[in-house]
Write a protein that holds these residues in place. Structure first.
Motif, PDB file in Angstrom:
ATOM      1  N   HIS A 187      -0.851   2.458   0.744  1.00  0.00           N
ATOM      2  CA  HIS A 187      -2.131   1.742   0.684  1.00  0.00           C
ATOM      3  C   HIS A 187      -1.928   0.312   0.176  1.00  0.00           C
ATOM      4  N   GLU A 191      -2.892  -3.008   2.129  1.00  0.00           N
ATOM      5  CA  GLU A 191      -3.783  -4.059   1.615  1.00  0.00           C
ATOM      6  C   GLU A 191      -3.113  -5.432   1.748  1.00  0.00           C
ATOM      7  N   TYR A 207       1.681   0.559   7.030  1.00  0.00           N
ATOM      8  CA  TYR A 207       1.398   1.771   6.241  1.00  0.00           C
ATOM      9  C   TYR A 207       2.482   2.828   6.499  1.00  0.00           C
ATOM     10  N   ASN A 222      -4.971   8.204  10.537  1.00  0.00           N
ATOM     11  CA  ASN A 222      -5.427   7.129   9.654  1.00  0.00           C
ATOM     12  C   ASN A 222      -6.668   6.445  10.220  1.00  0.00           C
ATOM     13  N   LEU A 251      -9.727   1.514   4.588  1.00  0.00           N
ATOM     14  CA  LEU A 251      -8.542   2.303   4.943  1.00  0.00           C
ATOM     15  C   LEU A 251      -8.691   3.706   4.380  1.00  0.00           C
ATOM     16  N   ASP A 252      -8.724   4.688   5.268  1.00  0.00           N
ATOM     17  CA  ASP A 252      -8.758   6.103   4.877  1.00  0.00           C
ATOM     18  C   ASP A 252      -7.463   6.700   5.401  1.00  0.00           C
ATOM     19  N   THR A 265      -9.237   6.903   0.338  1.00  0.00           N
ATOM     20  CA  THR A 265      -9.918   5.775   0.984  1.00  0.00           C
ATOM     21  C   THR A 265     -10.129   4.645  -0.019  1.00  0.00           C
ATOM     22  N   ARG A 266      -9.861   3.447   0.440  1.00  0.00           N
ATOM     23  CA  ARG A 266     -10.171   2.240  -0.324  1.00  0.00           C
ATOM     24  C   ARG A 266     -10.854   1.245   0.616  1.00  0.00           C
ATOM     25  N   THR A 445      -5.189  10.572  -7.510  1.00  0.00           N
ATOM     26  CA  THR A 445      -5.144   9.285  -6.805  1.00  0.00           C
ATOM     27  C   THR A 445      -5.040   8.118  -7.774  1.00  0.00           C
TER      28      THR A 445
END
Ligand code: GLY
Ligand code: MN
Ligand code: MN
Length: 452
Positions: A187, A191, A207, A222, A251-252, A265-266, A445
């Motif tokens: 992740h 980012e 990723y 994804n 992003l999941d 997810t973020r 997480t």
């Protein structure tokens, strides 16, 4: 990475043996044969679909791409695996069993896809029971040639095994922690790719590179969504073009370790602060704070349906305080307006399946329906220690749902100017994976991101 899970494997197998022995006794059976599965070939072709073994097989063994193997479980006996290892030059054959897991099994190597069947009958001949005393678990077509219909996936037995899978062992939690660490690392890389102005396709490649997964190893496809794509809940595209301007990124994406999943997810605003953001960055921050508050309520004995409804009240509160709606938060929940912005459930069990089993039943297998008006909630249980689940509230600007509300609902309850300003940002979801404990929870997480 540490591979800490290996330390817990012996205890895991012992616990599996205990659980399955109890289930066999209760169902008046003598043995279970778990088949790993057989690859499916696409229609009139000679290519196989991506293969995933039967999760009941994976619950015993870290054999994530082993087809046509089978495990025989009997009370008081070391579990026996018929390990399919063909001599092949078209495909790479499975490697020899590794001691860290194999030492806990009686290993019988077979070089034919139906070798498990011969092996099973040789075991039965030496024992005091027959094939009617054995249940088969799996979906391999070849099971039908050996077992009668009522012995293949018998409902009562499957329910018992699935309920046990909701109580994760230390081995399983260690696998999921490692899957969380891998995904957190990936992740962060994704980012960076987003901040560097990369496309969805490139972000996805970065990723995969960071976690060293192939697409087939991911627990689910994804969701790599720039701008409005974030409003498509299971967005499956990978645009190679970069939108202009780039406003937001959702992003999941997860990883797997020994088939155990993480599901994270973020959501990011392209620019922090108030300027040019229409308040999106602040909205992301408010959702993040709210999501962590929800996690504080997680503990043994909590009815997850209540937490889902609490999420609705809190999201409605955010909609109100960000001037997106013109009615009090409670009214927005009561009329269904909160579901226009947050149409999915708060979360689900996670384990060998991303949406893991038994989320919608009690321990006896009876259905526990979701609250009225919340059909997509996938977890309706009272939580127990050892459950692992996601907490993933969302807030989206979904064109068709907004239009339906405008046409059929109380249109005056929405501040359409603010909604229009935020629509180009798509939506927000923040998703963590947490382990339920007696007194609270462990957030795998957040721990994973914190230890990078
Ligand atoms: N990534 C699918 C889900 O969050 O449920
Ligand atoms: Mn999820
Ligand atoms: Mn997810």
């Amino acid at each position: 990475m540490s591979k800490e899970y290996k330390e817990y494997f012996a205890a895991h197998v012992a616990e599996m043996q205990r659980r399955w022995t109890t289930a066999l006794d209760a169902e008046n059976l003598q043995a279970i044969l778990v088949h790993s599965g057989t690859p499916l070939i696409s229609f009139q072709d000679d290519y196989e679909y991506a293969f995933r073994p039967n999760p009941h097989f994976l619950a015993w063994l870290p054999l994530t791409h082993h087809h046509d193997s089978a495990l025989l479980v009997r009370p008081g006996k070391k579990p026996c695996i018929f390990y399919y290892q063909p001599e092949d030059f078209w495909y790479l054959a499975p490697a020899d069993p590794e001691p860290w897991w194999a030492d806990h099994f009686d290993i019988q190597l077979v070089n034919q896809a139906d070798g498990w069947c011969t092996g099973l009958f040789s075991k039965l001949n030496g024992g005091s029971f027959g094939i009617r005393d054995v249940a088969a678990i799996g979906d391999a077509p070849s099971l039908a040639g050996t077992f009668e219909d009522d012995r293949i996936n018998p409902r009562g037995l499957v329910n018992r095994l699935q309920v046990e899978r909701t109580r994760k062992t230390p081995y399983e939690i260690a696998c999921m922690m490692e899957a969380s660490q891998l995904a957190a690392r990936a992740h962060v890389e994704a980012e960076s790719a987003f901040r560097e102005g990369e496309s969805e396709w490139r972000i996805h490649q970065r990723y995969l590179g960071a976690c060293e997964h192939t697409d087939a190893q991911l627990p689910y496809n994804n969701i790599v969504a720039l701008n409005t794509h974030g409003s498509v809940l299971h967005y499956q595209g990978r645009d190679v073009a970069v939108p202009d301007p780039v406003r937001s990124f959702l992003l999941d994406a997860g990883c797997t370790v020994n088939a155990y999943a993480s599901d994270i997810t973020r959501t990011y605003a392209a620019r922090d602060g108030a300027s040019g953001e229409d308040g999106f960055a602040q909205l992301v921050a408010a959702m993040d704070t709210m999501q962590q508050g929800l996690i504080e309520a997680v503990r043994t004995g909590l009815d997850y349906r209540e937490l889902h409804l609490q999420a609705h009240r809190e999201i409605a509160g955010i909609l109100e305080s960000f001037d997106l709606i013109k009615v009090p938060a409670d009214d927005a929940v009561a009329t269904g307006l909160s579901s226009v912005f947050y149409p999915h459930g708060l979360g689900h069990f996670i384990g060998l399946q991303t949406h893991d089993v038994s989320g919608l039943t009690d321990n006896e297998g009876r259905a526990i329906p979701p609250p009225e008006g919340h059909p997509f909630l996938r977890l309706t249980r009272v939580l127990e220690a050892g459950n692992v689940l996601t907490i993933e509230p969302g807030l989206y600007f979904i064109e068709p749902l907004l239009r339906q509300w405008q046409e059929n609902g109380d249109a005056a309850a929405v501040n359409w100017d603010r909604v229009e300003a935020l629509k180009p940002y798509g939506g927000i979801r923040i998703e963590d994976n947490v382990v339920v404990t007696e007194t609270g929870s462990n957030n795998l997480t957040r721990q994973a991101f914190a230890t990078l």
